[in-house]
Design a protein around this motif. Structure first.
Motif, mmCIF file in Angstrom:
data_model
loop_
_atom_site.group_PDB
_atom_site.id
_atom_site.type_symbol
_atom_site.label_atom_id
_atom_site.label_comp_id
_atom_site.label_asym_id
_atom_site.label_seq_id
_atom_site.Cartn_x
_atom_site.Cartn_y
_atom_site.Cartn_z
ATOM 1 N N LYS A 257 0.860 -1.192 0.000
ATOM 2 C CA LYS A 257 0.000 0.000 0.000
ATOM 3 C C LYS A 257 0.891 1.236 0.000
ATOM 4 O O LYS A 257 1.757 1.387 0.855
ATOM 5 C CB LYS A 257 -0.903 0.015 1.226
ATOM 6 C CG LYS A 257 -1.819 1.229 1.297
ATOM 7 C CD LYS A 257 -2.617 1.241 2.591
ATOM 8 C CE LYS A 257 -3.502 2.467 2.681
ATOM 9 N NZ LYS A 257 -2.721 3.711 2.731
ATOM 10 N N GLU A 258 0.695 2.109 -0.980
ATOM 11 C CA GLU A 258 1.536 3.294 -1.102
ATOM 12 C C GLU A 258 1.411 4.202 0.121
ATOM 13 O O GLU A 258 0.362 4.298 0.744
ATOM 14 C CB GLU A 258 1.158 4.087 -2.352
ATOM 15 C CG GLU A 258 1.502 3.390 -3.654
ATOM 16 C CD GLU A 258 1.225 4.268 -4.852
ATOM 17 O OE1 GLU A 258 0.826 5.435 -4.637
ATOM 18 O OE2 GLU A 258 1.413 3.793 -5.988
ATOM 19 N N GLY A 259 2.549 4.886 0.435
ATOM 20 C CA GLY A 259 2.548 5.832 1.529
ATOM 21 C C GLY A 259 1.813 7.114 1.171
ATOM 22 O O GLY A 259 1.549 7.404 0.000
ATOM 23 N N ASP A 260 1.463 7.898 2.184
ATOM 24 C CA ASP A 260 0.767 9.174 1.971
ATOM 25 C C ASP A 260 1.773 10.262 1.610
ATOM 26 O O ASP A 260 2.952 10.192 1.961
ATOM 27 C CB ASP A 260 0.019 9.577 3.244
ATOM 28 C CG ASP A 260 -1.020 8.541 3.651
ATOM 29 O OD1 ASP A 260 -1.559 7.866 2.749
ATOM 30 O OD2 ASP A 260 -1.287 8.409 4.864
ATOM 31 N N ASP A 261 1.290 11.273 0.915
ATOM 32 C CA ASP A 261 2.122 12.419 0.541
ATOM 33 C C ASP A 261 2.017 13.510 1.606
ATOM 34 O O ASP A 261 0.938 13.755 2.164
ATOM 35 C CB ASP A 261 1.692 12.985 -0.804
ATOM 36 C CG ASP A 261 1.951 12.016 -1.954
ATOM 37 O OD1 ASP A 261 2.888 11.204 -1.828
ATOM 38 O OD2 ASP A 261 1.208 12.071 -2.958
ATOM 39 N N VAL A 262 3.143 14.165 1.861
ATOM 40 C CA VAL A 262 3.211 15.226 2.874
ATOM 41 C C VAL A 262 3.449 16.572 2.189
ATOM 42 O O VAL A 262 4.374 16.703 1.381
ATOM 43 C CB VAL A 262 4.335 14.938 3.881
ATOM 44 C CG1 VAL A 262 4.558 16.130 4.800
ATOM 45 C CG2 VAL A 262 4.002 13.689 4.704
ATOM 46 N N TYR A 263 2.618 17.546 2.496
ATOM 47 C CA TYR A 263 2.748 18.897 1.947
ATOM 48 C C TYR A 263 3.193 19.842 3.061
ATOM 49 O O TYR A 263 2.541 19.936 4.104
ATOM 50 C CB TYR A 263 1.420 19.376 1.359
ATOM 51 C CG TYR A 263 1.050 18.678 0.071
ATOM 52 C CD1 TYR A 263 1.293 19.284 -1.162
ATOM 53 C CD2 TYR A 263 0.471 17.419 0.077
ATOM 54 C CE1 TYR A 263 0.959 18.651 -2.348
ATOM 55 C CE2 TYR A 263 0.140 16.761 -1.108
ATOM 56 C CZ TYR A 263 0.389 17.392 -2.315
ATOM 57 O OH TYR A 263 0.074 16.753 -3.496
ATOM 58 N N LEU A 264 4.301 20.542 2.828
ATOM 59 C CA LEU A 264 4.863 21.431 3.833
ATOM 60 C C LEU A 264 4.254 22.830 3.762
ATOM 61 O O LEU A 264 3.651 23.222 2.758
ATOM 62 C CB LEU A 264 6.378 21.542 3.645
ATOM 63 C CG LEU A 264 7.187 20.242 3.617
ATOM 64 C CD1 LEU A 264 8.675 20.566 3.555
ATOM 65 C CD2 LEU A 264 6.882 19.371 4.826
ATOM 66 N N THR A 265 4.442 23.578 4.827
ATOM 67 C CA THR A 265 4.112 25.005 4.827
ATOM 68 C C THR A 265 5.256 25.793 4.196
ATOM 69 O O THR A 265 5.102 26.971 3.851
ATOM 70 C CB THR A 265 3.901 25.510 6.266
ATOM 71 O OG1 THR A 265 5.082 25.226 7.030
ATOM 72 C CG2 THR A 265 2.715 24.825 6.918
ATOM 73 N N ILE A 266 6.390 25.159 4.042
ATOM 74 C CA ILE A 266 7.585 25.807 3.498
ATOM 75 C C ILE A 266 7.439 26.014 1.994
ATOM 76 O O ILE A 266 6.997 25.122 1.278
ATOM 77 C CB ILE A 266 8.837 24.967 3.824
ATOM 78 C CG1 ILE A 266 9.148 25.082 5.319
ATOM 79 C CG2 ILE A 266 10.034 25.385 2.981
ATOM 80 C CD1 ILE A 266 10.277 24.199 5.784
ATOM 81 N N ASP A 267 7.842 27.182 1.544
ATOM 82 C CA ASP A 267 7.820 27.542 0.126
ATOM 83 C C ASP A 267 9.252 27.424 -0.409
ATOM 84 O O ASP A 267 10.179 28.004 0.158
ATOM 85 C CB ASP A 267 7.306 28.980 -0.020
ATOM 86 C CG ASP A 267 7.186 29.415 -1.476
ATOM 87 O OD1 ASP A 267 8.215 29.382 -2.180
ATOM 88 O OD2 ASP A 267 6.081 29.805 -1.892
ATOM 89 N N ARG A 268 9.425 26.682 -1.497
ATOM 90 C CA ARG A 268 10.764 26.451 -2.040
ATOM 91 C C ARG A 268 11.494 27.749 -2.344
ATOM 92 O O ARG A 268 12.690 27.880 -2.056
ATOM 93 C CB ARG A 268 10.686 25.601 -3.312
ATOM 94 C CG ARG A 268 12.059 25.313 -3.926
ATOM 95 C CD ARG A 268 11.956 24.617 -5.257
ATOM 96 N NE ARG A 268 11.302 25.452 -6.272
ATOM 97 C CZ ARG A 268 11.282 25.161 -7.575
ATOM 98 N NH1 ARG A 268 11.874 24.057 -8.003
ATOM 99 N NH2 ARG A 268 10.668 25.945 -8.430
#
Length: 797
Positions: A257-268
């Motif tokens: 089962k694929e892992g979940d994606d994490v979205y940061l508050t950080i802007d590249r």
């Protein structure tokens, strides 16, 4: 009465004994059966399955990490695990050997008819012998997998059904291996799909993202591993009655089962701006113990950027590229001439230090930035009247029971008599010792704890440490005095910025966070981080007073603070003795020795001053002491200014100019090329901009500066109405360091150039050029704009 038949009695007793014995035995068997079949059913079922089935884990596809705009910061690529079934390999060899011998016999008997391709070559060629094939196969695998032939031979000889030859093999190589063995019908050398972690942005935000390899994990990769890792799959294969696995083709695979994606508050982009400017600061000031910066929303706790520099490449996390880490270690160990062995021995320690996120895992003495907290506590407790109280500074203060005087950074004669606002703007240590005494040790310790300095902030990153200071029971008068201006306590940069957030956001101590949300493979949000208030530390009224006081610090001392045209900014700098770094020295005299003394330079600022939406913290740990460059105002402040100068327009924060700024506003050069000379002149006259016409034409064929470039209000635009030789337009850039604004303006105008200014206001007394964007002596086109940085050459904490 005597029993007439004693044998009957004996038989009766024997039956009773035997019945009892069998009953006990039966009960034991029944009890054990119940234990096995009911109580320990799962355990024995697994044992039974182990005798009938073999299993191999399949790694789940790890979730990705993205920045706030969806830019990938960490991803998993599909790779392959190459394995061999030695027992099946022997069977495949026997089968191939029989084919080789049969073909040889068919050829000898003349009964073999080859299937030729268009070039007349047999499509079904076989090796000359099984030994030749085995040698070829071993060498082929060794070369393709980057291992030795001996390792391949050892694997082939194992008494096993599953030996991994190599992991994380790229698809082209896995396909080559498949083709090689499929040609001869081998089923014993196969591959399994696996994943490989890679980091597209390399060293960007490395200490925040972290990495994962084997049992080692750092950063987000560690703290959100539960979501990122997914659930591993498994391949189940049957075994025979002797426990030997049947050929690998007799198996069943349960997909991972694929892992979940994490979205940061950080802007590249913001992260890049932080790291780029930290790099310049570290190089310009020869910072020995790394630097860090944090940009966040003071109202929510969301972190927009968190940087530690020097960083490291997440794709090569075991490579120590920053030699200053080794230099710091060797200095601590008193190793003056390190050998190759020293570098080898201390490499593990260097790696550990390199991987650390300086913002949350290292403490430092905050210095004068802590005066923000002392002020907030004193105002909240009404122990000072910020409108009417005054504080005297003669350059030092004598503390009862302490041997030496405690000096102000501005030594005798000191600052003299000051209001609270002047004391804060001047960053006067004796004044803040007085304020600390008014507050008292009990209240000081209360607010130290209330602002969160003795506990982790709770940020969603691993390995966070907390600050420390003397407890109420331990604190003496001198401890209270030096703690009041930030010299006794040690805290983390993250604790400092979150405490400052509480001082200016209405009094609310927030829990910072770097992850915005977690999304599963179906697009469902499984976790969402939001504003979390830990507690209210000061009142809204006190917070409003602190916002205004820190805004007045910037407007009252523009030379030592971040001043950007069009933006209302509040801030406070700090310069601290890094006494915790000299703890290995025993005596106070040694610790105070200028030769070994190191400093921390820091700055915190926020904008807009009346309703802050951004707060920035910058810290250089142990900058070079030459020319007083270790002061926060000289080291951290210019870096913070350059960061905000880029970040504010990027975030769409429009400037709002005051009357004074409007008078000295730079002018953007319009598009004039292609217009008639009359129209171009009319446009520039309407803007109040000087111009110089070159040539006798009636149309502008070229202009300098180019469209969109900025010039000072009294700058000049050069209009070319005829084609000219480029070399004829070049002029030499003059040396402008140390020049006052009026002198610099005169020299630049006389050279046929333009300029814009940054740093201290050109209206401020004592302002001089500290740097110029184009080096002196360089030849540039007439009209080119040079950016000049002005500073007031006075020390400010």
């Amino acid at each position: 009465m005597i029993n007439p038949n004693p044998s009957n009695a004996m038989r009766f007793r024997s039956k009773i004994v035997m019945t009892a014995a069998f009953s006990v035995l039966f009960a034991a068997v029944a009890g054990n059966f119940f234990k096995i079949s009911v109580l320990n059913n799962k355990k024995y079922q697994n044992m039974a399955n182990d005798q009938h089935f073999g299993s191999v884990s399949i790694s789940a596809h790890r979730g990705s990490i993205y920045d706030s705009k969806g830019v990938a910061l960490a991803k998993s690529a599909t790779v392959y695990k190459i394995f061999i079934d030695p027992k099946s390999f022997k069977e495949d060899l026997d089968t191939l050997d029989k084919l080789i011998k049969k073909r040889a016999l068919d050829i000898a008997n003349g009964t073999y008819t080859p299937a030729l391709d268009e070039n007349g070559v047999d499509k079904k060629q076989l090796p000359a012998s099984i030994d030749e094939f085995k040698t070829e196969a071993v060498n082929f695998l060794a070369i393709k997998l980057g291992i030795t032939a001996e390792e391949v031979l050892q694997a082939i000889e194992q008494d096993s059904q599953y030996i991994v030859l190599q992991e994380q093999v790229e698809k082209p190589i896995a396909d080559e291996i498949d083709d090689f063995f499929n040609e001869y019908g081998f089923v014993s050398v196969r591959n399994e799909e696996d994943t490989k972690r890679y980091y597209p942005q390399k060293d960007l935000a490395a200490s925040v993202i972290g990495f994962t390899t084997g049992n080692i994990s750092y950063g987000i990769e560690s703290s959100y591993n539960e979501y990122l890792s997914g659930v591993d799959g498994r391949t189940i294969s049957a075994v025979d009655s002797n426990g030997n696995a049947l050929p690998y083709k007799y198996s069943k695979t349960y997909e991972a089962k694929e892992g979940d994606d994490v979205y940061l508050t950080i802007d590249r982009e913001i992260q890049y701006i932080l790291e780029k400017n930290l790099q310049k600061m570290v190089q310009d000031h020869k910072v020995k113990n790394r630097a860090c910066a944090i940009l966040m929303d003071p109202k929510t706790g969301a972190v927009y950027g968190m940087a530690t520099y020097p960083s490291f490449d997440l794709n090569e996390p075991f490579k120590v590229s920053d030699q200053t880490i080794f230099e710091k270690i060797f200095a601590e160990k008193n190793i003056t001439e390190p050998t190759g062995k020293d570098f080898k021995d201390y490499t593990p320690e260097a790696r550990e230090r390199m991987w650390k996120n300086k913002c949350i895992t290292e403490t430092y003495e905050p210095g004068s930035v802590y005066k923000v907290i002392t002020s907030s506590a004193a105002i909240e407790e009404n122990v000072i009247d910020i409108e009417h109280d005054s504080f005297y500074c003669e350059g030092y203060k004598k503390i009862t029971g302490h041997i030496a005087n405690i000096e102000c950074w501005k030594r005798a004669p000191g600052h003299g008599m000051q209001s609270f606002q002047e004391a804060l703007t001047n960053s006067c240590n004796p004044a803040f010792m007085d304020i600390g005494m008014k507050l008292g040790d009990e209240k000081f310790c209360y607010y130290f704890d209330a602002f969160g300095f003795r506990e982790p902030t709770g940020i969603d990153l691993p390995a966070e440490v907390s600050g420390n200071n003397k407890t109420l029971e331990e604190m003496e008068l001198v401890d209270l005095a030096v703690s009041s201006f930030g010299q006794c306590e040690t805290i983390t940069p993250m604790e400092m910025i979150t405490a400052c957030c509480a001082s200016i956001n209405g009094g609310y101590l927030l829990q910072p966070y770097v992850v915005d949300k977690v999304v599963d493979s179906d697009g469902n949000v499984v976790l969402k981080n939001e504003r979390t208030v830990r507690r209210q530390v000061i009142s809204e009224d006190t917070s409003a007073k602190m916002r205004n006081a820190l805004y007045q610090v910037v407007t009252g001392n523009g030379a030592g603070n971040v001043n950007i045209k069009g933006y209302a900014i509040g801030g406070k700098s700090g310069t601290s003795q890094r006494l915790s770094e000299t703890s290995r020295y025993e005596s106070i005299k040694e610790k105070e020795n200028d030769a070994i003394q190191e400093y921390g330079a820091s700055y915190v600022c926020f904008t807009p001053a009346d309703d802050p939406e951004l707060i920035l913290f910058v810290m250089a740990d142990m900058p070079d002491k030459e020319n007083d460059g270790y002061y926060g105002s000289k080291c951290a402040v210019p870096t913070a200014r350059d960061i905000l100068t880029e970040v504010l327009p990027y975030l769409g924060k429009s400037p709002e100019y005051n009357e004074q700024e409007l008078k000295n506003l730079d002018i953007k050069v319009p598009l004039l090329k292609g217009a008639s000379i009359d129209d171009a002149i009319k446009t520039l006259d309407g803007m109040g901009v000087r111009y110089e016409k070159i040539g006798n034409g009636i149309e502008v064929v070229d202009q300098s500066p180019m469209t969109g470039k900025s010039i000072a209000k009294d700058g000049c635009v050069y209009l070319y109405t005829e084609k000219v030789n480029y070399a004829d337009t070049l002029v030499m850039v003059p040396y402008l360091y140390g020049c006052s604004p009026s002198v610099a303006n005169q020299i630049i105008n006389g050279s046929g150039l333009n300029y814009t200014s940054k740093g201290a206001s050109i209206e401020r007394e004592g302002a001089t050029v500290n740097s110029q964007s184009i080096q002196e002596g360089k030849m540039v086109p007439r009209g080119t704009t040079i950016e000049l940085e002005f500073m007031v050459n006075e020390i400010s904490d």
